[in-house]
Design an enzyme around this catalytic site. Sequence first.
Site, PDB file in Angstrom:
ATOM      1  N   HIS A  32      30.697 -28.197  -4.201  1.00  0.00           N
ATOM      2  CA  HIS A  32      29.596 -27.419  -4.775  1.00  0.00           C
ATOM      3  C   HIS A  32      28.905 -26.673  -3.633  1.00  0.00           C
ATOM      4  CE1 HIS A  32      27.241 -30.664  -3.144  1.00  0.00           C
ATOM      5  NE2 HIS A  32      27.794 -31.548  -3.946  1.00  0.00           N
ATOM      6  N   HIS A  35      28.448 -28.439  -0.321  1.00  0.00           N
ATOM      7  CA  HIS A  35      29.635 -28.463   0.549  1.00  0.00           C
ATOM      8  C   HIS A  35      29.850 -27.096   1.191  1.00  0.00           C
ATOM      9  CE1 HIS A  35      30.795 -31.719  -2.402  1.00  0.00           C
ATOM     10  NE2 HIS A  35      30.972 -32.347  -1.249  1.00  0.00           N
ATOM     11  N   GLN A  59      35.949 -46.893  -0.516  1.00  0.00           N
ATOM     12  CA  GLN A  59      34.490 -46.872  -0.577  1.00  0.00           C
ATOM     13  C   GLN A  59      33.943 -46.985  -2.001  1.00  0.00           C
ATOM     14  OE1 GLN A  59      34.606 -42.858   1.370  1.00  0.00           O
ATOM     15  NE2 GLN A  59      32.836 -42.437   0.099  1.00  0.00           N
ATOM     16  N   ASP A 149      23.425 -37.393   2.400  1.00  0.00           N
ATOM     17  CA  ASP A 149      23.866 -38.782   2.595  1.00  0.00           C
ATOM     18  C   ASP A 149      23.383 -39.208   3.978  1.00  0.00           C
ATOM     19  OD1 ASP A 149      25.488 -39.158   0.137  1.00  0.00           O
ATOM     20  OD2 ASP A 149      26.602 -37.486   0.975  1.00  0.00           O
ATOM     21  N   VAL A 175      21.227 -29.028   0.136  1.00  0.00           N
ATOM     22  CA  VAL A 175      21.030 -27.850  -0.728  1.00  0.00           C
ATOM     23  C   VAL A 175      20.488 -28.345  -2.066  1.00  0.00           C
ATOM     24  CG1 VAL A 175      22.150 -25.893  -1.874  1.00  0.00           C
ATOM     25  CG2 VAL A 175      22.896 -26.591   0.404  1.00  0.00           C
ATOM     26  N   LEU A 183      21.814 -31.164  -4.739  1.00  0.00           N
ATOM     27  CA  LEU A 183      23.166 -31.004  -5.275  1.00  0.00           C
ATOM     28  C   LEU A 183      23.994 -32.243  -4.954  1.00  0.00           C
ATOM     29  CD1 LEU A 183      24.182 -27.290  -4.648  1.00  0.00           C
ATOM     30  CD2 LEU A 183      22.862 -28.317  -6.492  1.00  0.00           C
ATOM     31  N   SER A 185      27.972 -34.148  -6.336  1.00  0.00           N
ATOM     32  CA  SER A 185      29.127 -34.095  -7.237  1.00  0.00           C
ATOM     33  C   SER A 185      28.865 -34.933  -8.478  1.00  0.00           C
ATOM     34  CB  SER A 185      30.374 -34.615  -6.523  1.00  0.00           C
ATOM     35  OG  SER A 185      30.572 -33.860  -5.359  1.00  0.00           O
TER      36      SER A 185
HETATM   37  O1  PAF Z   1      30.454 -37.981   1.873  1.00  0.00           O
HETATM   38  C1  PAF Z   1      31.599 -38.073   1.392  1.00  0.00           C
HETATM   39  O2  PAF Z   1      32.040 -37.253   0.587  1.00  0.00           O
HETATM   40  C2  PAF Z   1      32.492 -39.243   1.798  1.00  0.00           C
HETATM   41  O3  PAF Z   1      31.758 -40.401   1.979  1.00  0.00           O
HETATM   42  C3  PAF Z   1      33.359 -38.931   3.037  1.00  0.00           C
HETATM   43  C4  PAF Z   1      32.521 -38.687   4.272  1.00  0.00           C
HETATM   44  C5  PAF Z   1      34.228 -37.722   2.756  1.00  0.00           C
HETATM   45  C6  PAF Z   1      34.286 -40.124   3.328  1.00  0.00           C
HETATM   46  O4  PAF Z   1      35.117 -40.390   2.254  1.00  0.00           O
END
Ligand code: PAF
Length: 280
Positions: A32, A35, A59, A149, A175, A183, A185
Amino acid sequence: MAEVLHTRKELAAAREAMTGTVGVVMTMGALHAGHEMLLRAARERADHVIVTIFVNPLQFGPNEDFDRYPRTLDTDLEICRRVGVDAVFAPPVAEMYPEGQPTVRLNPGPLGEDLEGLSRPGFFHGVLTVVMKLLQLTQPDLAFFGEKDYQQLTLVRRMVRDLDVPTEIVGVPTVREPDGLALSSRNRYLSAAEREAALSLSVALRAGAAAAVRGEDAGAVLAAAHRAFDNPAARLDYLVLTDTELEPGPVDGPARLLIAAWVGATRLIDNTAIHLAPRP
Ligand code: PAF
């Protein structure tokens, strides 16, 4: 035209051909405008940009959204092409973990058990493990991570420092939609009513930031943020004021206000920089 690579062999060949500085943006796809900002920051700073798109099973907890996590490779590639990315590495799971789930994983230390780590046990072990693997595979000079994050960004910075990884970690501002929603996902999971409730996160952060601008102390900043988080359709997980390294709250100077909340079945996070006025 961004080259799309699915194997580590293809990636190694493309990386080998790159001269000058290389910047990497690691993503799980579903790209989005947030990114896109990371891609543009990388495009500005590095001679070559590699984007990785990989939904990392390590994760996700057993009851999390790995299977339903949005996978939108075609639109992702369009965004990458628009920004002028050189290569997109989009490996299947078996390419990243050819021997199945790795038994050796990076330990994020005590910070990995707090905040997000408290609600999502093992999350940062999975994040740091894949980030380290992708750093090894892409060998970048620079790696770009979103401030959205913030705990992830902080832990990645610590990891490269603690383990002497020769990559500069660059944080990129969050953003937001015009009404303040950060924003993510995961916003696409929200119904119209839930999206409305999701605004409580940024409203709380703004109230805290405004209290700091008025010169109020750390306790009052936190109290103002709590008061502003008032939608019964959103369930607070945490709202904390820390220093910029996520250590316990400072009494003055630069700080960070972080929030996580459930809106329906979706867990959202957000944070903002705060500057606490000097105490007499
Ligand atoms: O932030 C993310 O999208 C994920 O945690 C990452 C850094 C791509 C690792 O999978």
